[in-house]
Design a protein around this motif. Sequence first.
Motif, PDB file in Angstrom:
ATOM      1  N   ARG A  84       0.840  -1.203   0.000  1.00  0.00           N
ATOM      2  CA  ARG A  84       0.000   0.000   0.000  1.00  0.00           C
ATOM      3  C   ARG A  84       0.876   1.255   0.000  1.00  0.00           C
ATOM      4  O   ARG A  84       0.605   2.214  -0.728  1.00  0.00           O
ATOM      5  CB  ARG A  84      -0.930   0.010   1.210  1.00  0.00           C
ATOM      6  N   GLY A  85       1.925   1.247   0.801  1.00  0.00           N
ATOM      7  CA  GLY A  85       2.837   2.379   0.840  1.00  0.00           C
ATOM      8  C   GLY A  85       3.518   2.627  -0.493  1.00  0.00           C
ATOM      9  O   GLY A  85       3.636   3.774  -0.944  1.00  0.00           O
ATOM     10  N   GLN A  86       3.957   1.563  -1.147  1.00  0.00           N
ATOM     11  CA  GLN A  86       4.596   1.704  -2.457  1.00  0.00           C
ATOM     12  C   GLN A  86       3.642   2.337  -3.455  1.00  0.00           C
ATOM     13  O   GLN A  86       4.029   3.207  -4.240  1.00  0.00           O
ATOM     14  CB  GLN A  86       5.068   0.337  -2.962  1.00  0.00           C
ATOM     15  N   PHE A  87       2.391   1.934  -3.409  1.00  0.00           N
ATOM     16  CA  PHE A  87       1.389   2.500  -4.313  1.00  0.00           C
ATOM     17  C   PHE A  87       1.119   3.964  -3.992  1.00  0.00           C
ATOM     18  O   PHE A  87       1.157   4.826  -4.884  1.00  0.00           O
ATOM     19  CB  PHE A  87       0.086   1.692  -4.234  1.00  0.00           C
ATOM     20  N   GLU A  88       0.841   4.270  -2.724  1.00  0.00           N
ATOM     21  CA  GLU A  88       0.485   5.637  -2.350  1.00  0.00           C
ATOM     22  C   GLU A  88       1.645   6.618  -2.539  1.00  0.00           C
ATOM     23  O   GLU A  88       1.421   7.783  -2.855  1.00  0.00           O
ATOM     24  CB  GLU A  88      -0.004   5.675  -0.897  1.00  0.00           C
ATOM     25  N   MET A  89       2.864   6.150  -2.354  1.00  0.00           N
ATOM     26  CA  MET A  89       4.039   7.024  -2.490  1.00  0.00           C
ATOM     27  C   MET A  89       4.582   7.031  -3.915  1.00  0.00           C
ATOM     28  O   MET A  89       5.515   7.763  -4.204  1.00  0.00           O
ATOM     29  CB  MET A  89       5.157   6.544  -1.556  1.00  0.00           C
ATOM     30  N   SER A  90       4.024   6.177  -4.777  1.00  0.00           N
ATOM     31  CA  SER A  90       4.572   5.965  -6.127  1.00  0.00           C
ATOM     32  C   SER A  90       6.062   5.661  -6.030  1.00  0.00           C
ATOM     33  O   SER A  90       6.889   6.245  -6.733  1.00  0.00           O
ATOM     34  CB  SER A  90       4.331   7.197  -7.006  1.00  0.00           C
ATOM     35  N   CYS A  91       6.382   4.730  -5.127  1.00  0.00           N
ATOM     36  CA  CYS A  91       7.771   4.411  -4.824  1.00  0.00           C
ATOM     37  C   CYS A  91       7.921   2.895  -4.700  1.00  0.00           C
ATOM     38  O   CYS A  91       7.736   2.327  -3.615  1.00  0.00           O
ATOM     39  CB  CYS A  91       8.199   5.095  -3.524  1.00  0.00           C
ATOM     40  N   PRO A  92       8.263   2.206  -5.788  1.00  0.00           N
ATOM     41  CA  PRO A  92       8.370   0.750  -5.741  1.00  0.00           C
ATOM     42  C   PRO A  92       9.511   0.231  -4.866  1.00  0.00           C
ATOM     43  O   PRO A  92       9.564  -0.956  -4.555  1.00  0.00           O
ATOM     44  CB  PRO A  92       8.580   0.352  -7.204  1.00  0.00           C
ATOM     45  N   THR A  93      10.416   1.106  -4.433  1.00  0.00           N
ATOM     46  CA  THR A  93      11.533   0.662  -3.596  1.00  0.00           C
ATOM     47  C   THR A  93      11.289   0.901  -2.105  1.00  0.00           C
ATOM     48  O   THR A  93      12.184   0.646  -1.284  1.00  0.00           O
ATOM     49  CB  THR A  93      12.837   1.380  -4.010  1.00  0.00           C
ATOM     50  N   ALA A  94      10.106   1.375  -1.734  1.00  0.00           N
ATOM     51  CA  ALA A  94       9.805   1.640  -0.319  1.00  0.00           C
ATOM     52  C   ALA A  94       9.927   0.351   0.489  1.00  0.00           C
ATOM     53  O   ALA A  94       9.610  -0.739   0.011  1.00  0.00           O
ATOM     54  CB  ALA A  94       8.412   2.228  -0.176  1.00  0.00           C
ATOM     55  N   ARG A  95      10.398   0.487   1.725  1.00  0.00           N
ATOM     56  CA  ARG A  95      10.593  -0.642   2.637  1.00  0.00           C
ATOM     57  C   ARG A  95       9.811  -0.386   3.921  1.00  0.00           C
ATOM     58  O   ARG A  95       9.550   0.754   4.274  1.00  0.00           O
ATOM     59  CB  ARG A  95      12.072  -0.819   2.979  1.00  0.00           C
ATOM     60  N   GLY A  96       9.503  -1.460   4.634  1.00  0.00           N
ATOM     61  CA  GLY A  96       8.733  -1.319   5.863  1.00  0.00           C
ATOM     62  C   GLY A  96       9.394  -1.963   7.057  1.00  0.00           C
ATOM     63  O   GLY A  96      10.264  -2.829   6.918  1.00  0.00           O
ATOM     64  N   VAL A  97       8.962  -1.527   8.233  1.00  0.00           N
ATOM     65  CA  VAL A  97       9.427  -2.090   9.501  1.00  0.00           C
ATOM     66  C   VAL A  97       8.243  -2.136  10.465  1.00  0.00           C
ATOM     67  O   VAL A  97       7.419  -1.226  10.500  1.00  0.00           O
ATOM     68  CB  VAL A  97      10.601  -1.272  10.084  1.00  0.00           C
ATOM     69  N   VAL A  98       8.143  -3.233  11.220  1.00  0.00           N
ATOM     70  CA  VAL A  98       7.075  -3.375  12.202  1.00  0.00           C
ATOM     71  C   VAL A  98       7.446  -2.553  13.430  1.00  0.00           C
ATOM     72  O   VAL A  98       8.506  -2.749  14.028  1.00  0.00           O
ATOM     73  CB  VAL A  98       6.854  -4.856  12.584  1.00  0.00           C
ATOM     74  N   LEU A  99       6.582  -1.616  13.791  1.00  0.00           N
ATOM     75  CA  LEU A  99       6.816  -0.750  14.942  1.00  0.00           C
ATOM     76  C   LEU A  99       6.193  -1.315  16.215  1.00  0.00           C
ATOM     77  O   LEU A  99       6.740  -1.143  17.303  1.00  0.00           O
ATOM     78  CB  LEU A  99       6.269   0.650  14.670  1.00  0.00           C
ATOM     79  N   SER A 100       5.047  -1.979  16.095  1.00  0.00           N
ATOM     80  CA  SER A 100       4.408  -2.605  17.252  1.00  0.00           C
ATOM     81  C   SER A 100       3.467  -3.707  16.778  1.00  0.00           C
ATOM     82  O   SER A 100       3.050  -3.726  15.616  1.00  0.00           O
ATOM     83  CB  SER A 100       3.636  -1.579  18.086  1.00  0.00           C
TER      84      SER A 100
END
Length: 109
Positions: free
Chosen positions: A42-58
């Motif tokens: 979802r983040g990659q789509f909304e940011m138009s950024c296919p290289t976006a990465r994620g981390v679990v915060l909680s």
Amino acid sequence: MQRVPSGIFVPSALALVVGGCASEQQMLASEQDQALLTAVRRGQFEMSCPTARGVVLSANLLQPVLWNGIERAEYTIGVEGCGQKATYVTVCPLGSPGCVAVSGRNLAQ
């Protein structure tokens, strides 16, 4: 009638309490990869950024609202890429292949 020594029940009760904590962590761990993938996509789509990465915060285990309802795992996931940051609350019904990522308050840029 035979009497069972009361000292036997203390270790048994302790094992149940400790075992309950471990199983909750195992349930959260089993759903974490799917939750992370859902939020990152979802983040990659909304940011138009296919290289976006994620981390679990909680991560939290949500109890069913109704008796005999479905337990759910809830994760707060941060996604960053292309100079942007966003947070998502992702909810996964335990044992189900689908998760839902809901946009958080995305004020960071």
